[in-house]
Design a protein around this motif. Structure first.
Motif, short mmCIF file in Angstrom:
data_model
loop_
_atom_site.label_atom_id
_atom_site.label_comp_id
_atom_site.label_asym_id
_atom_site.label_seq_id
_atom_site.Cartn_x
_atom_site.Cartn_y
_atom_site.Cartn_z
N ALA A 10 0.83 -1.21 0.00
CA ALA A 10 0.00 0.00 0.00
C ALA A 10 0.87 1.26 0.00
CB ALA A 10 -0.93 0.00 1.22
N TYR A 11 1.95 1.25 0.79
CA TYR A 11 2.86 2.40 0.83
C TYR A 11 3.53 2.60 -0.52
CZ TYR A 11 7.03 5.13 1.86
OH TYR A 11 8.02 6.07 1.83
N LEU A 12 3.97 1.48 -1.14
CA LEU A 12 4.62 1.56 -2.44
C LEU A 12 3.66 2.10 -3.49
CD1 LEU A 12 7.02 0.97 -4.29
CD2 LEU A 12 6.18 -1.37 -4.52
N LEU A 13 2.38 1.64 -3.43
CA LEU A 13 1.39 2.10 -4.40
C LEU A 13 1.13 3.59 -4.26
CD1 LEU A 13 -0.55 1.29 -6.64
CD2 LEU A 13 -2.28 0.82 -4.89
N ARG A 14 1.03 4.09 -3.02
CA ARG A 14 0.81 5.52 -2.80
C ARG A 14 2.01 6.33 -3.29
NH1 ARG A 14 -1.19 3.82 2.26
NH2 ARG A 14 0.78 4.43 3.26
N GLN A 15 3.22 5.83 -3.06
CA GLN A 15 4.41 6.55 -3.49
C GLN A 15 4.48 6.62 -5.01
OE1 GLN A 15 8.06 5.01 -1.93
NE2 GLN A 15 9.32 6.62 -2.81
N ILE A 16 4.17 5.49 -5.68
CA ILE A 16 4.20 5.47 -7.14
C ILE A 16 3.12 6.40 -7.70
CG2 ILE A 16 3.84 4.02 -9.17
CD1 ILE A 16 5.11 1.72 -7.67
N ASN A 17 1.93 6.41 -7.07
CA ASN A 17 0.88 7.33 -7.50
C ASN A 17 1.35 8.78 -7.42
OD1 ASN A 17 -0.96 5.32 -8.06
ND2 ASN A 17 -1.88 5.36 -6.03
N PHE A 18 1.99 9.14 -6.32
CA PHE A 18 2.49 10.50 -6.14
C PHE A 18 3.54 10.83 -7.19
CE2 PHE A 18 5.93 13.14 -4.39
CZ PHE A 18 5.23 14.33 -4.21
N GLN A 19 4.43 9.89 -7.46
CA GLN A 19 5.49 10.12 -8.44
C GLN A 19 4.92 10.32 -9.84
OE1 GLN A 19 8.02 6.73 -7.91
NE2 GLN A 19 9.07 7.58 -6.13
N VAL A 20 3.95 9.50 -10.21
CA VAL A 20 3.34 9.62 -11.54
C VAL A 20 2.60 10.94 -11.67
CG1 VAL A 20 1.57 8.68 -13.08
CG2 VAL A 20 3.14 7.14 -11.90
N ILE A 21 1.88 11.36 -10.64
CA ILE A 21 1.16 12.64 -10.67
C ILE A 21 2.15 13.80 -10.78
CG2 ILE A 21 -0.29 14.20 -9.33
CD1 ILE A 21 -1.67 11.71 -8.19
N LEU A 22 3.25 13.74 -10.03
CA LEU A 22 4.25 14.80 -10.08
C LEU A 22 4.87 14.90 -11.47
CD1 LEU A 22 5.86 16.99 -8.66
CD2 LEU A 22 7.47 15.24 -7.89
N VAL A 23 5.15 13.76 -12.09
CA VAL A 23 5.70 13.75 -13.44
C VAL A 23 4.72 14.39 -14.42
CG1 VAL A 23 6.36 12.27 -15.38
CG2 VAL A 23 7.27 11.80 -13.10
N GLN A 24 3.42 14.09 -14.27
CA GLN A 24 2.42 14.68 -15.16
C GLN A 24 2.40 16.20 -15.02
OE1 GLN A 24 1.07 12.51 -17.35
NE2 GLN A 24 2.38 11.14 -16.16
#
Length: 305
Positions: A10-24
């Motif tokens: 769950a922590y990894l999924l939240r971190q990846i979500n944040f990273q993808v949003i920041l890249v966008q």
């Protein structure tokens, strides 16, 4: 153990979500800036009859295309979307081709500054609009050599059935043998060696002219010298991009979470960053372009003031 594993996922999924949003967000910001600069370029005749600004526009268009295509591949990978290999080949042609268009164009812009400062009497002849169009064709021709080489080896090695398979689209998909990767790396290193030699040579020559210049010529020469240094810094970031796959492969053997963080860092630092420096170098440092950019950014209010 199960609870800890669930919390970790769950922590990894939240971190990846944040990273993808920041890249966008970063990609969107860079694209908006590039679009504004491209509109500014086509707003005045003086820009698209000047070789320096024409090459600047080529870097803007190339960087914008790379940002869009790489972001599409990132999103497809994030959502685990698969496609036929043949479709992925078409998308990857643009990535393989335009990855080197910007570095080659930066080298050509360095040579333009070298001619302007070290051979000012021949600048109008060597850096005309006609020569700029020839230069653009040469840049795309040199960039296509690596693309054609990688795809030719891939087509010769892959079976017919391979093209109909559904896979995640990535440039690494074309590396079917270990020596394929060595071939791709060898061409890239050779290209960057030639670019680095060109920039170092131009830097040394401009430095000599700067020492001998005086008054207004000295100021102009020093400005050109700073531009060459910024181009060298951009190429250095692009060069680091070649080593990222090797670093990421080694990190993946150690820890997957560390691999995700390292890949995110390398994408931001060595992929996005070099492609946002062009607006800084010419869009803001060039006085004529900056005033035109300011006029359009403020919707004409700057001219009235």
């Amino acid at each position: 153990m199960t609870n800890n594993s669930s919390v970790g996922r769950a922590y990894l999924l939240r971190q990846i979500n944040f990273q993808v949003i920041l890249v966008q967000l970063l990609v969107l910001i860079f694209l908006c800036i590039n679009v504004l600069l491209i509109v500014t370029f086509f707003s005045k005749d003086v820009f698209y009859v000047n070789m320096r600004y024409i090459l600047f526009a080529v870097t803007l268009l190339s960087d914008s295309l790379i940002l869009i295509m790489s972001d599409v591949v990132l999103i497809l990978s994030y959502f685990r979307f698969t496609m036929q290999v043949g479709m992925c080949v078409i998308m990857s042609i643009f990535l393989l081709l335009y990855t080197f268009v910007t570095p080659f164009t930066l080298t050509a812009m360095t040579l333009e500054r070298f001619v302007a400062i070290c051979m000012p009497l021949r600048h109008a002849e060597l850096c005309s609009t006609h020569r700029a169009l020839h230069c653009i064709l040469i840049i795309h021709g040199l960039s296509s050599v690596r693309c054609i080489g990688i795809l030719s080896i891939f087509f010769a090695s892959a079976s017919d059935r391979f093209y109909t398979q559904d896979r995640k689209c990535s440039v690494e998909m074309f590396i079917l043998r270990r020596w394929h990767d060595h071939f791709r790396s060898a061409i890239s290193q050779f290209y960057f060696l030639i670019m680095c030699i060109t920039i170092v040579y131009s830097y040394i020559k401009i430095t000599k002219v700067a020492k001998a210049a005086s008054g207004e010529n000295k100021k102009s020469t020093r400005k050109g010298l700073r531009t060459v240094i910024l181009h060298a810094f951009q190429l250095l970031l692009c060069l680091f991009q070649l080593w990222c796959p090797l670093i990421e492969s080694a990190v993946l053997q150690i820890d997957f979470m560390l691999f995700v963080n390292v890949r995110y860092f390398t994408y931001i630092t060595f992929y996005l960053a070099p492609r946002c420096l062009s607006p800084l170098i010419y869009g803001l440092r060039d006085e004529m372009f900056f005033h035109a950019l300011k006029y359009y950014a403020l919707c004409g209010l700057y001219k009235k003031q």
